[in-house]
Design a protein around this motif. Structure first.
Motif, PDB file in Angstrom:
ATOM      1  N   LEU A   1       0.857  -1.187   0.000  1.00 29.06           N
ATOM      2  CA  LEU A   1       0.000   0.000   0.000  1.00 29.06           C
ATOM      3  C   LEU A   1       0.893   1.236   0.000  1.00 29.06           C
ATOM      4  CD1 LEU A   1      -2.794  -1.057   2.515  1.00 29.06           C
ATOM      5  CD2 LEU A   1      -2.610  -1.476   0.066  1.00 29.06           C
TER       6      LEU A   1
ATOM      7  N   MET B   1      -1.564   5.490  -2.840  1.00 32.03           N
ATOM      8  CA  MET B   1      -2.828   4.862  -2.455  1.00 32.03           C
ATOM      9  C   MET B   1      -3.399   5.522  -1.205  1.00 32.03           C
ATOM     10  SD  MET B   1      -3.675   0.811  -1.891  1.00 32.03           S
ATOM     11  CE  MET B   1      -3.107   0.451  -3.542  1.00 32.03           C
TER      12      MET B   1
ATOM     13  N   LEU C   1      -7.069   7.330  -1.191  1.00 31.60           N
ATOM     14  CA  LEU C   1      -8.150   6.926  -0.289  1.00 31.60           C
ATOM     15  C   LEU C   1      -8.718   8.106   0.489  1.00 31.60           C
ATOM     16  CD1 LEU C   1      -6.647   3.597   1.105  1.00 31.60           C
ATOM     17  CD2 LEU C   1      -8.573   3.825  -0.475  1.00 31.60           C
TER      18      LEU C   1
ATOM     19  N   LEU D   1      -4.002  -9.094  -0.569  1.00 31.15           N
ATOM     20  CA  LEU D   1      -4.920  -7.957  -0.638  1.00 31.15           C
ATOM     21  C   LEU D   1      -4.286  -6.781  -1.371  1.00 31.15           C
ATOM     22  CD1 LEU D   1      -6.495  -7.969   2.954  1.00 31.15           C
ATOM     23  CD2 LEU D   1      -7.630  -8.528   0.797  1.00 31.15           C
ATOM     24  N   GLY D   2      -3.008  -6.504  -1.079  1.00 33.07           N
ATOM     25  CA  GLY D   2      -2.326  -5.398  -1.750  1.00 33.07           C
ATOM     26  C   GLY D   2      -2.204  -5.620  -3.242  1.00 33.07           C
TER      27      GLY D   2
ATOM     28  N   PHE E   1      -4.172  -7.569  -5.082  1.00 33.45           N
ATOM     29  CA  PHE E   1      -5.510  -7.585  -5.678  1.00 33.45           C
ATOM     30  C   PHE E   1      -6.084  -6.176  -5.785  1.00 33.45           C
ATOM     31  CE2 PHE E   1     -10.142  -7.817  -5.336  1.00 33.45           C
ATOM     32  CZ  PHE E   1     -10.445  -8.726  -6.339  1.00 33.45           C
ATOM     33  N   ALA E   2      -5.760  -5.305  -4.805  1.00 39.03           N
ATOM     34  CA  ALA E   2      -6.396  -3.984  -4.719  1.00 39.03           C
ATOM     35  C   ALA E   2      -5.995  -3.060  -5.859  1.00 39.03           C
ATOM     36  CB  ALA E   2      -6.047  -3.321  -3.386  1.00 39.03           C
TER      37      ALA E   2
ATOM     38  N   ASN F   1      -5.857  -3.492  -9.258  1.00 42.14           N
ATOM     39  CA  ASN F   1      -6.814  -3.496 -10.370  1.00 42.14           C
ATOM     40  C   ASN F   1      -8.132  -4.169 -10.003  1.00 42.14           C
ATOM     41  OD1 ASN F   1      -4.988  -2.279 -12.272  1.00 42.14           O
ATOM     42  ND2 ASN F   1      -3.917  -4.252 -12.393  1.00 42.14           N
ATOM     43  N   SER F   2      -8.241  -4.629  -8.755  1.00 43.59           N
ATOM     44  CA  SER F   2      -9.447  -5.317  -8.283  1.00 43.59           C
ATOM     45  C   SER F   2      -9.796  -6.525  -9.144  1.00 43.59           C
ATOM     46  CB  SER F   2     -10.635  -4.339  -8.235  1.00 43.59           C
ATOM     47  OG  SER F   2     -10.371  -3.293  -7.329  1.00 43.59           O
TER      48      SER F   2
END
Length: 499
Positions: free
Chosen positions: A37, A41, A45, A401-402, A404-405, A407-408
């Protein structure tokens, strides 16, 4: 000018702005400490929150979160050998080696202190030389950016150590990965294997997580359940050691701060490139080369100073010409426009109090690194007491999670797994990872500016030396290449000569 300064003090001293700085600093601390992250980012956010804030409080939230997340990225890099932000990877090996010697408090404290010093020096330069440096950066064309990218690639080999061939091989791997995606000039897909997810290239954050985090997580999972017991550090408190480092390495800190500010002022550069270049230059200028890579504070001093200085430098073209120096200032410019504040040359005349308020926010945001550095030292002791069987699965979840986040979708996870496997093979082969990472970062910058320059000159290579700035950077690049090559040849000749 005095009235603008007093107005700025009133703006920054308001309860709303001060509370925003504290909350945004804590948010940046948490985001930066999580692998994958980034500072960008963290700022992204915060965008929905800025709609509810005044213009100066909105900018304060962005500056505070960015400065804190860049520092906080050093914490997992030092403790777990997993960089929280890309800039932390530049000096991660030495930071982690110091932690293994029982110097976790020293490392994190030094990162906070020298990050603060770099940020304050960068802010002072921002205040004193905004028009001058912004005007210089504005003269850069694709020729200068091409040579600047080549200098960055040269640093990849410089930070690799004494083995030139392994450094070059690692750099070539990084450039090959950077070439994945659509060709810049023709739009033709390269090495995408029919996958739409690769058309925009290899996403850098999943690549960073895969190459640095995944091998380390697998190493932790392979260990027996145990609480890591590190040896006691050298006698003396962390504060006294930081003071000694400041007296001994004041020049690398000052040089890194000035260099970081100058690089940050170049649109498209940023803290990541500044940290790598600062560490590479310091490594070549050091009087203690034998200590590097084994737990030495000098690269942390140089890289940490450059990180936060580059953050301030990026605001030079943003404030004066409304040209973002990096993605963070691009977001900040958008927020300013939404708030009815137009950055550019006229902002110094029409809204001088806003400019001075931004300067004061930078000073406060960097001073906040000190108390949060103290918090980081306390957290470090807790993290080092957690058994590896507990912390490794948690890190694996955060890494996934990092990745995947970004491009989702699953493409980030697949990139992380693929490059994690590549990193494991490179580690087993003795190839350094740093040149590969820098090749991924700089590859597209070099290619895009090379093609722009060749198209504009219809293939005339001499045009790369026509402009004074371009010629200077080109000569510097060739000088570095020549120096590295000659040094390697002399070393080879010494090994082959009979004793």
């Amino acid at each position: 000018m005095f009235s603008d300064l007093m107005s700025a003090v009133a703006l920054v001293g308001s309860p709303e702005t001060l509370f925003t700085i504290i909350v945004a600093s804590f948010f940046g601390f948490v985001v930066g400490a999580l692998p994958g992250l980034t500072a960008t980012m963290a700022v992204a956010l915060l965008i929905p929150i800025t709609f509810l804030l005044s213009p100066i409080a909105a900018i304060a939230s962005i500056v505070s979160a960015a400065a804190m997340s860049i520092f906080a990225g050093d914490i997992p890099a030092a403790l777990l050998r997993i960089p929280g932000t890309p800039a932390s990877a530049a000096y991660m090996d030495d930071a982690n080696a110091l932690v293994q010697k029982g110097e976790a408090g020293y490392v994190i404290g030094a990162s906070a202190v020298f990050g603060t010093i770099g940020g304050i020096i960068g802010t002072v330069i921002l205040i004193a030389a905004s028009p001058l440096l912004a005007d210089f950066a504005l003269t850069f064309s694709s020729f200068e950016f091409f040579w600047l990218g080549c200098l960055g690639l040269s640093c990849a080999v410089l930070v690799a150590g004494d083995d030139l061939l392994k450094g070059m091989a690692s750099l070539m791997i990084g450039l090959l990965i950077a070439s994945v995606g659509m060709d810049y000039t023709t739009g033709f897909p390269r090495f995408t294997f029919g996958s739409w997810a690769l058309l925009e290239g290899i996403s850098f954050i999943p690549a960073l997580i895969g190459m640095f985090a995944l091998p380390e997580i697998l190493r932790l999972l392979s260990q027996r359940a145990a609480v890591r017991k590190l040896p006691e550090g050298a006698p003396g408190s962390a504060l006294s050691k930081i003071g000694q480092a400041g007296r001994r390495y004041w020049w690398p800190s000052l040089r890194g701060s000035v260099m970081g500010t100058a690089i940050g002022a170049l649109p498209g550069a940023g803290a990541d490139i500044a940290a790598w270049i600062s560490v590479a230059v310091t490594r070549r200028a050091t009087r203690e080369p034998e200590k590097w890579g084994k737990g030495h504070i000098e690269p942390i001093v140089a890289g940490g100073s450059a990180n936060n200085a580059a953050l301030a430098g990026a605001w030079i073209p943003a404030l004066v010409f409304a040209i973002p120096g990096d993605t963070i200032t691009a977001i900040a410019i958008g927020v300013l426009y939404l708030k009815g504040v137009n950055p550019g040359p006229m902002i110094f005349i029409e809204n001088g109090s806003m400019v001075y308020a931004v300067f004061l926010v930078f000073l406060l945001a960097n001073l906040m690194l000190i108390p949060f550095g103290w918090l980081g030292i306390r957290i470090a002791r807790l993290v080092l007491q957690v058994p590896t069987t507990v912390i490794a699965p948690a890190l694996l979840i955060l890494a996934c999670l990092g990745a995947f986040a970004i491009n989702s979708d699953m493409s980030g996870l697949l990139i992380m797994l693929a490059l994690g496997g590549l990193a494991a093979i490179m580690n087993a082969s003795g190839l350094p990872l740093a040149p590969t990472v820098l090749g991924i970062v700089m590859g597209k910058i070099v290619e895009q500016n090379l093609m722009q320059s060749l198209i504009s000159t219809q293939g005339d290579l001499l045009a790369f030396f026509d402009r004074p700035g371009s010629a200077l950077l080109g000569v510097m690049t060739f000088a570095i290449w020549g120096f590295v090559l000659l040094r390697s040849l002399f070393a080879l000749a010494r090994r082959r000569s009979p004793r």
